[in-house]
Motif scaffolding. Sequence first.
Motif, mmCIF file in Angstrom:
data_model
loop_
_atom_site.group_PDB
_atom_site.id
_atom_site.type_symbol
_atom_site.label_atom_id
_atom_site.label_comp_id
_atom_site.label_asym_id
_atom_site.label_seq_id
_atom_site.Cartn_x
_atom_site.Cartn_y
_atom_site.Cartn_z
ATOM 1 N N GLY A 43 0.814 -1.214 0.000
ATOM 2 C CA GLY A 43 0.000 0.000 0.000
ATOM 3 C C GLY A 43 0.847 1.264 0.000
ATOM 4 O O GLY A 43 0.602 2.197 -0.762
ATOM 5 N N THR A 44 1.877 1.288 0.850
ATOM 6 C CA THR A 44 2.691 2.503 0.957
ATOM 7 C C THR A 44 3.438 2.750 -0.351
ATOM 8 O O THR A 44 3.505 3.882 -0.833
ATOM 9 N N ASP A 45 3.962 1.682 -0.954
ATOM 10 C CA ASP A 45 4.651 1.851 -2.248
ATOM 11 C C ASP A 45 3.661 2.348 -3.305
ATOM 12 O O ASP A 45 3.993 3.182 -4.142
ATOM 13 N N SER A 46 2.424 1.839 -3.267
ATOM 14 C CA SER A 46 1.414 2.266 -4.249
ATOM 15 C C SER A 46 1.113 3.748 -4.074
ATOM 16 O O SER A 46 0.972 4.482 -5.061
ATOM 17 N N ARG A 47 1.015 4.193 -2.823
ATOM 18 C CA ARG A 47 0.703 5.619 -2.589
ATOM 19 C C ARG A 47 1.809 6.513 -3.130
ATOM 20 O O ARG A 47 1.550 7.576 -3.685
ATOM 21 N N LEU A 48 3.062 6.056 -3.002
ATOM 22 C CA LEU A 48 4.169 6.860 -3.532
ATOM 23 C C LEU A 48 4.078 6.934 -5.062
ATOM 24 O O LEU A 48 4.237 8.009 -5.660
ATOM 25 N N LEU A 49 3.799 5.803 -5.698
ATOM 26 C CA LEU A 49 3.677 5.813 -7.167
ATOM 27 C C LEU A 49 2.494 6.685 -7.600
ATOM 28 O O LEU A 49 2.574 7.417 -8.591
ATOM 29 N N LEU A 50 1.386 6.614 -6.841
ATOM 30 C CA LEU A 50 0.225 7.437 -7.188
ATOM 31 C C LEU A 50 0.577 8.918 -7.060
ATOM 32 O O LEU A 50 0.208 9.739 -7.908
ATOM 33 N N ALA A 51 1.319 9.256 -6.002
ATOM 34 C CA ALA A 51 1.712 10.663 -5.814
ATOM 35 C C ALA A 51 2.595 11.122 -6.981
ATOM 36 O O ALA A 51 2.454 12.237 -7.487
ATOM 37 N N ARG A 52 3.494 10.246 -7.411
ATOM 38 C CA ARG A 52 4.363 10.605 -8.544
ATOM 39 C C ARG A 52 3.532 10.782 -9.821
ATOM 40 O O ARG A 52 3.814 11.649 -10.644
ATOM 41 N N LEU A 53 2.497 9.953 -9.974
ATOM 42 C CA LEU A 53 1.628 10.070 -11.153
ATOM 43 C C LEU A 53 0.878 11.399 -11.131
ATOM 44 O O LEU A 53 0.789 12.106 -12.136
ATOM 45 N N LEU A 54 0.357 11.757 -9.938
ATOM 46 C CA LEU A 54 -0.383 13.025 -9.824
ATOM 47 C C LEU A 54 0.542 14.197 -10.126
ATOM 48 O O LEU A 54 0.158 15.167 -10.776
ATOM 49 N N ASP A 90 14.578 6.167 -19.797
ATOM 50 C CA ASP A 90 14.226 7.581 -19.927
ATOM 51 C C ASP A 90 13.104 7.955 -18.981
ATOM 52 O O ASP A 90 13.063 9.062 -18.462
ATOM 53 N N ASP A 91 12.161 7.044 -18.816
ATOM 54 C CA ASP A 91 10.990 7.362 -18.014
ATOM 55 C C ASP A 91 11.023 6.536 -16.734
ATOM 56 O O ASP A 91 10.587 5.390 -16.704
ATOM 57 N N GLN A 92 11.562 7.132 -15.683
ATOM 58 C CA GLN A 92 11.769 6.372 -14.448
ATOM 59 C C GLN A 92 10.443 5.939 -13.813
ATOM 60 O O GLN A 92 10.357 4.841 -13.251
ATOM 61 N N LEU A 93 9.395 6.769 -13.950
ATOM 62 C CA LEU A 93 8.107 6.387 -13.354
ATOM 63 C C LEU A 93 7.552 5.142 -14.054
ATOM 64 O O LEU A 93 7.107 4.190 -13.404
ATOM 65 N N ALA A 94 7.615 5.146 -15.392
ATOM 66 C CA ALA A 94 7.117 3.977 -16.128
ATOM 67 C C ALA A 94 7.937 2.741 -15.782
ATOM 68 O O ALA A 94 7.402 1.643 -15.616
ATOM 69 N N ALA A 95 9.239 2.927 -15.666
ATOM 70 C CA ALA A 95 10.109 1.784 -15.349
ATOM 71 C C ALA A 95 9.805 1.257 -13.944
ATOM 72 O O ALA A 95 9.720 0.046 -13.727
ATOM 73 N N ASP A 96 9.614 2.171 -12.985
ATOM 74 C CA ASP A 96 9.314 1.731 -11.620
ATOM 75 C C ASP A 96 7.943 1.049 -11.567
ATOM 76 O O ASP A 96 7.744 0.080 -10.826
ATOM 77 N N ALA A 97 7.002 1.590 -12.362
ATOM 78 C CA ALA A 97 5.669 0.974 -12.403
ATOM 79 C C ALA A 97 5.770 -0.438 -12.968
ATOM 80 O O ALA A 97 5.108 -1.365 -12.504
ATOM 81 N N GLU A 98 6.598 -0.606 -13.972
ATOM 82 C CA GLU A 98 6.762 -1.930 -14.572
ATOM 83 C C GLU A 98 7.410 -2.890 -13.576
ATOM 84 O O GLU A 98 7.009 -4.043 -13.451
ATOM 85 N N TRP A 99 8.408 -2.383 -12.832
ATOM 86 C CA TRP A 99 9.012 -3.258 -11.828
ATOM 87 C C TRP A 99 7.977 -3.618 -10.766
ATOM 88 O O TRP A 99 7.881 -4.758 -10.320
ATOM 89 N N PHE A 100 7.149 -2.638 -10.425
ATOM 90 C CA PHE A 100 6.169 -2.852 -9.354
ATOM 91 C C PHE A 100 5.149 -3.922 -9.748
ATOM 92 O O PHE A 100 4.741 -4.736 -8.925
#
Length: 388
Positions: free
Chosen positions: A249-260, A346-356
């Motif tokens: 949950g906590t990791d998801s909230r961080l990714l959601l915050a980065r998306l926002l 290039d896109d760290q958020l997409a890469a982290d989302a893929e790892w997640f």
Amino acid sequence: MTDGERAYRRKVRDLVQEVSGEQMREYWAEQQAVGGDRIFPWAPSAHKLLAERGLVGIDWPAPWGRGATSSENYILSEELVGSGFPSSPVTSSHANVRAIIRNGTPEVVEEHVPKALSGDRRYADGLSEPEAGSDLFALRTTAVRDGDEYVVTGSKLWTSYAHEAEYVSALVRTDPESTRHRGLSMLLIPLDAAGVDIQPVWVIGGWRVNQCFFDAVRVPVSNRLGPENEGAAILSAGLADERSLSFGGTDSRLLLARLLHRFAGAADDLDDSDLEAIGRFATRLEVERMLNISANAKGARGAESAAAAGSMGKLYGSELAQEFAQWLNELLPESIYRTEWGVSVDDQLAADAEWFVRGTVTMTIAGGTSEIQRNTIAQRGLGLPRGA
Ligand SMILES: Cc1cc2nc3c(=O)[nH]c(=O)nc-3n(C[C@H](O)[C@H](O)[C@H](O)COP(=O)(O)OP(=O)(O)OC[C@H]3O[C@@H](n4cnc5c(N)ncnc54)[C@H](O)[C@@H]3O)c2cc1C
């Protein structure tokens, strides 16, 4: 949360924010350099950053720690993950050290705990075995007494960190006549002892766990934690602590915050269905937080319902994290498929989302499967009878 816990959150947030962007980048560079087979929660730089701020082992009893409650431990984990640290510095090895402090002889405590504090000694959890995962008490690894030593024979499976740790806390059968939870003991087995063989097992996401084989490994009797044949009680305390932390949950909230953050001022780039999904995930992730906070508060009060509440948080959080990770990967069309840690993108958020999305697969298994959590909720929360 109590006023004291809220004050503790503010203090931890200030301490964690002292870690500069540069130190954090250094830490991540270290993680990327070591790769998935070498990831250990106490990567030296992360350990140092936390230890300098008194954030290692906060829930260990004094004088080593400050005897923090599981709620404070949860707060620390939330603040760390929210700042970009992995959650593990406050989980994994820490519970093993807490068990050493509570149950080891003074000599064992003196030998192990200072090294654990400095980050020089790390511990793996040796519970699961082939044919004994959910049904842990079917375990078959034996420890036969021979003078001042036990002779350990058997194997442990899925042992995270065994290839990096110096010791494994292993639950073994010390009374060969016993069955189930009776006759088990917790032993600290040095992983460099003669007769120990550690083989890698790779799981989705590039994460390494292990199978540890023990072929007549000699372990001093003084390495036993607590009385002989009473290791199951030490195990229960450790599992309860593990389930009081967030599983995804906590990791998801961080990714959601980065998306926002990415779409700030550009909501028109998103479909209505995406905006609605963001609202739903934000709400459900807050429910997950509340479940965890409530489970921890119940645990601190010693409430009987704490076990079922911990299972509810683990079940809800891990399944929600999987759903969120899959949705996030569909939303980010530039999602980049990484096969290894450390591939620059290039896109760290997409890469982290893929790892997640891959990392969350194991969250509904590790720490007890979703089915086992449902059984606990049914029996200990709802008072339903055991199945046949
Ligand atoms: C990434 C990862 C890291 C891990 N790290 C560690 C570690 O460090 N140390 C350690 O000791 N273990 C570790 N584990 C092991 C983990 O605890 C077990 O995988 C888990 O408890 C399930 O056991 P199992 O894999 O043997 O599956 P099994 O118990 O064989 O279960 C197989 C299936 O049957 C279902 N099932 C089993 N029993 C029941 C039941 N009574 N009612 C309903 N359904 C049931 C399960 O839900 C599952 O779907 C790790 C696992 C993973 C994936």
